[in-house]
Design an enzyme around this catalytic site. Structure first.
Site, PDB file in Angstrom:
ATOM      1  N   GLN A   1       0.821  -1.208   0.000  1.00 55.66           N
ATOM      2  CA  GLN A   1       0.000   0.000   0.000  1.00 55.66           C
ATOM      3  C   GLN A   1       0.855   1.258   0.000  1.00 55.66           C
ATOM      4  O   GLN A   1       1.884   1.334   0.660  1.00 55.66           O
ATOM      5  CB  GLN A   1      -0.932   0.004   1.216  1.00 55.66           C
ATOM      6  CG  GLN A   1      -1.963   1.117   1.199  1.00 55.66           C
ATOM      7  CD  GLN A   1      -2.940   0.988   2.356  1.00 55.66           C
ATOM      8  OE1 GLN A   1      -2.879   0.032   3.118  1.00 55.66           O
ATOM      9  NE2 GLN A   1      -3.843   1.943   2.481  1.00 55.66           N
TER      10      GLN A   1
ATOM     11  N   CYS B   1      -6.719   0.045   1.340  1.00 53.04           N
ATOM     12  CA  CYS B   1      -6.281  -1.271   1.807  1.00 53.04           C
ATOM     13  C   CYS B   1      -7.313  -2.340   1.480  1.00 53.04           C
ATOM     14  O   CYS B   1      -6.979  -3.507   1.259  1.00 53.04           O
ATOM     15  CB  CYS B   1      -5.994  -1.242   3.299  1.00 53.04           C
ATOM     16  SG  CYS B   1      -7.397  -0.739   4.322  1.00 53.04           S
TER      17      CYS B   1
ATOM     18  N   HIS C   1      -8.659  -1.657   9.506  1.00 50.15           N
ATOM     19  CA  HIS C   1      -7.770  -1.953   8.383  1.00 50.15           C
ATOM     20  C   HIS C   1      -8.168  -3.303   7.790  1.00 50.15           C
ATOM     21  O   HIS C   1      -8.550  -4.222   8.526  1.00 50.15           O
ATOM     22  CB  HIS C   1      -6.331  -1.984   8.903  1.00 50.15           C
ATOM     23  CG  HIS C   1      -5.288  -2.150   7.848  1.00 50.15           C
ATOM     24  ND1 HIS C   1      -5.126  -1.261   6.810  1.00 50.15           N
ATOM     25  CD2 HIS C   1      -4.332  -3.095   7.680  1.00 50.15           C
ATOM     26  CE1 HIS C   1      -4.111  -1.651   6.058  1.00 50.15           C
ATOM     27  NE2 HIS C   1      -3.611  -2.769   6.564  1.00 50.15           N
TER      28      HIS C   1
ATOM     29  N   ASN D   1      -1.224  -8.330   5.711  1.00 49.12           N
ATOM     30  CA  ASN D   1      -1.441  -6.897   5.811  1.00 49.12           C
ATOM     31  C   ASN D   1      -1.033  -6.265   4.475  1.00 49.12           C
ATOM     32  O   ASN D   1       0.121  -6.403   4.059  1.00 49.12           O
ATOM     33  CB  ASN D   1      -0.591  -6.321   6.948  1.00 49.12           C
ATOM     34  CG  ASN D   1      -0.833  -4.838   7.169  1.00 49.12           C
ATOM     35  OD1 ASN D   1      -1.344  -4.146   6.300  1.00 49.12           O
ATOM     36  ND2 ASN D   1      -0.442  -4.359   8.332  1.00 49.12           N
TER      37      ASN D   1
ATOM     38  N   TRP E   1      -0.117  -3.483   3.745  1.00 48.25           N
ATOM     39  CA  TRP E   1       1.018  -2.567   3.838  1.00 48.25           C
ATOM     40  C   TRP E   1       2.330  -3.255   3.443  1.00 48.25           C
ATOM     41  O   TRP E   1       3.305  -2.592   3.116  1.00 48.25           O
ATOM     42  CB  TRP E   1       1.158  -2.037   5.268  1.00 48.25           C
ATOM     43  CG  TRP E   1       0.088  -1.064   5.664  1.00 48.25           C
ATOM     44  CD1 TRP E   1      -0.815  -0.456   4.847  1.00 48.25           C
ATOM     45  CD2 TRP E   1      -0.170  -0.580   6.987  1.00 48.25           C
ATOM     46  NE1 TRP E   1      -1.629   0.376   5.572  1.00 48.25           N
ATOM     47  CE2 TRP E   1      -1.254   0.328   6.897  1.00 48.25           C
ATOM     48  CE3 TRP E   1       0.399  -0.812   8.231  1.00 48.25           C
ATOM     49  CZ2 TRP E   1      -1.777   0.989   7.999  1.00 48.25           C
ATOM     50  CZ3 TRP E   1      -0.113  -0.145   9.336  1.00 48.25           C
ATOM     51  CH2 TRP E   1      -1.190   0.749   9.228  1.00 48.25           C
TER      52      TRP E   1
ATOM     53  N   ASP F   1     -49.538  -1.337 -35.980  1.00 42.44           N
ATOM     54  CA  ASP F   1     -49.336  -2.760 -35.656  1.00 42.44           C
ATOM     55  C   ASP F   1     -50.303  -3.601 -36.484  1.00 42.44           C
ATOM     56  O   ASP F   1     -51.281  -4.150 -35.982  1.00 42.44           O
ATOM     57  CB  ASP F   1     -49.553  -2.985 -34.160  1.00 42.44           C
ATOM     58  CG  ASP F   1     -49.204  -4.405 -33.727  1.00 42.44           C
ATOM     59  OD1 ASP F   1     -48.594  -5.133 -34.534  1.00 42.44           O
ATOM     60  OD2 ASP F   1     -49.559  -4.782 -32.603  1.00 42.44           O
TER      61      ASP F   1
END
Length: 728
Positions: A104, A110, A267, A294, A296, A707
């Site tokens: 990240q 995240c 997170h 994670n 990160w 029609d």
């Protein structure tokens, strides 16, 4: 942002036709912004220059609108660079795509990166989203593409490879390998899909999981999780399902703050494995473990079974290899299942097919997908707390046809999941749009109404209780829940919590066995009763007055020496739209039970277009009498829905009023009527009410005239279409 009737409904018709042609499938995705990857790559290859994507240029608008917008100091030093300007040897994928390729950056996405990490665990799914035949060498012209599931369709998103950098470092997602760029480019394509990078701030992992797979997600709160959660998680991963988890933070200011055990609140984490092991000293005891990551790429759990904990000493080399244990600050770690339950508060599972998670057999579920729209003043009725408007919400008939093969606990019934998703809210953030609080309720249809596709009326909901409903209305992109009901017919009513909130949604129903779900669409038809001619003796006093006024006005203007005089001489008295307005308004003024400023000239022109049988753009006495009988009938309907004599009726009541007038329409047409004839307060006055019915009758009559085969379809030339619509 609300759509104009022509824009929204034309787009919807185009999308429906594309689907009929196979567009929007995995093998034939829609081209986002109309961009064809193959054609663009060939074109820019012939030019000998690198592709520049004008639809998502390297500017502030592509970065964002708030923290990353014009007023932010953060964007001043951001430079958009191509990978070859960042690295000497850029690679799209280095040594295969893996979860360590996602680290990240300075963007709060995240949730997205956790989903990408899960995606790398299934190579087939990964390369469906990230087409692998892309590189910085062969056929390189600075263009890449990625594929996402978006509200029922697969779309192909084309980008150039200019990425935001600061001091020659990627600002947002990056790989642990400095020269690897697939994850950064995937993030850019997803940002383009939603309008900007900043639109990706904050979300649930399952949102991206679904956009990568087209699957359906289910949520489990740890405190309410089933006893066999470990088994559910293990089987889900074995089937390729994507899984994420998080720790709720009760205090918003403490989002993404570390606990003493190395976990981060607020997170999103990926669940990448669920395994069992046997320590050497306790071979008879199995330890259940969960592996998490994670996004990160750092900051890990430091409790039992963390990378360097003493628990690993008690495992054999084979066990360690099976678990792929390694001591590295890469954001990935193991923990016991018991610690997992204690520390995490929520788990999200995206089922791919989806599979039935509760038993040992893998089922291929049947899926029904329906698109819908809540329109303010017509079909945005709010939840059951608003009984006067709740019934106007879109309704979907669900038919559960077969019971489950292996019902649990000897229970009979049909297992199914309902997923209600609101559309485009992330993209509309820059315009101040927020997620609505949404939910749904399910009602059982009485047996005598089976097969009847009529929209369930207000009275039904006033006396009927829901058979099932979502646990709560919530402001998420999607609300899902699993149910088990007996075979039969049901009606699903999706809604926002508050009425009058306008937006689009997609309703999906997944079931273990056969089901059908479809929007309740009334058959489009109209009654055209021809009023019986009244004899002179049956003529009312009001009718006599009308005849007198008509003759008076027609005669007054027909005494001039022109063509009109000739007609008058031949007893063909006729009146114009302006004269018709004078006649009608003179009598409306005498009706104290209808508060109205009278008919507009445009309304009277429409009335003449409806009744003008000889193409003179005027009405003779016979045509006028026929029109007056219709107006009197419609006037009584209006009075019924205007008991307070306010001069207008609520736009939600138009559905019933139009039905009483002899017209059966579908939801799209009721939406159009509301947008066309209701005022800003969602009310329809008498003039607009009559104009609407006049237009409906005129268009039905014109259609029936064309029609010729009676099959409900007509073919018109451009000239015929314009003649019809311009005069009607």
């Amino acid at each position: 942002m609300p759509y104009t009737p022509s824009g929204f409904f034309c787009d919807r018709l185009i999308r429906e036709r594309e689907r009929r042609d196979g567009e929007g499938t995995l093998n034939k995705p829609l081209r986002f912004n109309g961009q064809d990857f193959g054609a663009l790559r060939r074109e820019w290859g012939r030019r000998g220059t690198l592709f520049d994507d004008d639809s998502f240029p390297p500017n502030v608008e592509s970065l964002g609108f708030g923290d990353l917008g014009h007023k932010s100091g953060k964007v001043k030093n951001i430079v958009w660079k191509r990978p070859k300007e960042i690295s000497e040897n850029p690679q799209f994928i280095v040594g295969g795509a893996s979860r360590t390729d996602i680290c990240q950056g300075d963007l709060g996405d995240c949730w997205l990166l956790a989903a990408i990490a899960c995606l790398t665990l299934n190579e087939k799914l990964l390369y469906r989203v990230v087409p692998p035949e892309q590189s910085f060498t062969q056929d390189y012209v600075g263009i890449f593409h990625f594929q996402f599931w978006r509200y029922g369709d697969w779309v192909d998103v084309v980008i150039d490879d200019r990425i935001p950098t600061f001091n020659n470092q990627l600002v947002f997602t990056k790989s642990a390998e400095r020269n690897e760029f697939w994850s950064a480019l995937l993030e850019k394509a997803y940002a383009k899909l939603h309008g900007s990078y900043e639109a990706l701030k904050g979300g649930n992992t399952t949102e991206a999981m679904e956009d990568f797979t087209g699957g359906v997600s289910e949520f489990y709160e740890m405190k309410e999780a089933p006893k066999d959660l470990y088994k559910i998680m293990k089987k889900a991963l074995e089937r390729g399902s994507l899984m994420g988890c998080s720790i709720d933070s009760l205090v918003p200011a403490r989002f993404e703050t570390r606990t003493s055990m190395g976990l981060v609140k607020g997170h999103a984490y990926s669940v990448t494995a669920v395994e069992e092991c046997r320590p050497l000293q306790h071979r008879e005891t199995k330890v259940r473990l969960v592996r998490l990551r994670n996004p990160w790429g750092q900051v890990e759990w430091n409790g039992p079974w963390s990378d360097n904990s003493k628990e690993w000493v008690g495992l054999s080399k084979a066990e360690k290899e099976k678990l792929q244990h390694q001591s590295a600050e890469d954001g990935e770690f193991w923990m016991s299942f018991e610690d997992f339950k204690k520390n995490y508060t929520k788990i999200e599972i995206c089922n791919l097919t989806p599979d039935a998670l509760e038993d040992d057999k893998i089922h291929k579920w049947t899926v029904s997908v329906n698109e819908g729209r809540w329109v303010r003043g017509c079909s945005a009725g709010g939840c059951r707390n608003y009984p006067e408007t709740f019934w106007t919400n879109p309704q979907y008939r669900l038919r559960l046809l077969e019971e489950d093969d292996d019902p649990e606990d000897n229970e009979v019934g049909c297992t199914f999941v309902v997923a209600l998703m609101q559309k485009n809210k992330r993209k509309e953030r820059r315009m101040g749009s927020n997620l609505f609080t949404i939910g749904f309720a399910i009602y059982e249809v009485p047996k005598e109404m089976h097969g009847n596709k009529q929209h369930m009326a207000k009275d039904f909901f006033l006396v009927s209780s829901s058979k099932a409903r979502c646990k709560s209305y919530i402001n998420l992109r999607e609300v899902t829940q699993r149910f088990r009901l007996n075979p039969g017919e049901y009606v699903i009513v999706p809604s926002t919590y508050e009425p009058h909130q306008e937006g689009e949604f997609i309703l999906r129903v997944f079931s273990e066995k056969r089901n059908t779900s479809e929007e309740i669409e009334n058959r489009i038809e109209a009654d055209h009763p021809v009023p019986a001619p009244t004899s002179a003796g049956e003529e009312s006093q009001e009718d006599k007055q009308f005849r007198t006024v008509f003759q008076e006005i027609a005669g007054e203007v027909s005494t001039k020496p022109n063509q009109r005089w000739l007609k008058y001489a031949q007893h063909e008295m006729e009146i114009t739209a302006n004269e018709l307005r004078n006649v009608l308004n003179r009598f409306i003024a005498n009706h104290e039970d209808i508060s109205s400023e009278g008919f507009s000239l445009e309304s009277c022109r429409s009335m003449i277009a409806l009744m003008d049988m000889d193409g003179t753009s005027r009405l003779n006495l016979q045509e006028f009498c026929h029109l007056w009988k219709k107006i009197k009938k419609w006037q009584e309907i209006f009075k019924h829905y205007n008991p307070d004599q306010s001069g207008s009726i609520n736009s939600y009541e138009m559905r019933n009023a139009v039905n009483d007038a002899g017209f059966r329409l579908n939801n799209q047409l009721y939406d159009i009527i509301t947008m066309r004839y209701a005022d800003v307060s969602m009310n329809v006055d008498f003039d607009s009410f009559i104009s609407c019915l006049v237009r409906l009758e005129a268009m039905f009559r014109a259609f029936q005239a064309f029609d010729q085969h009676g099959d409900g379809t007509i073919r018109l030339s451009v000239l015929e279409w314009l003649q019809l619509t311009m005069y009607a």
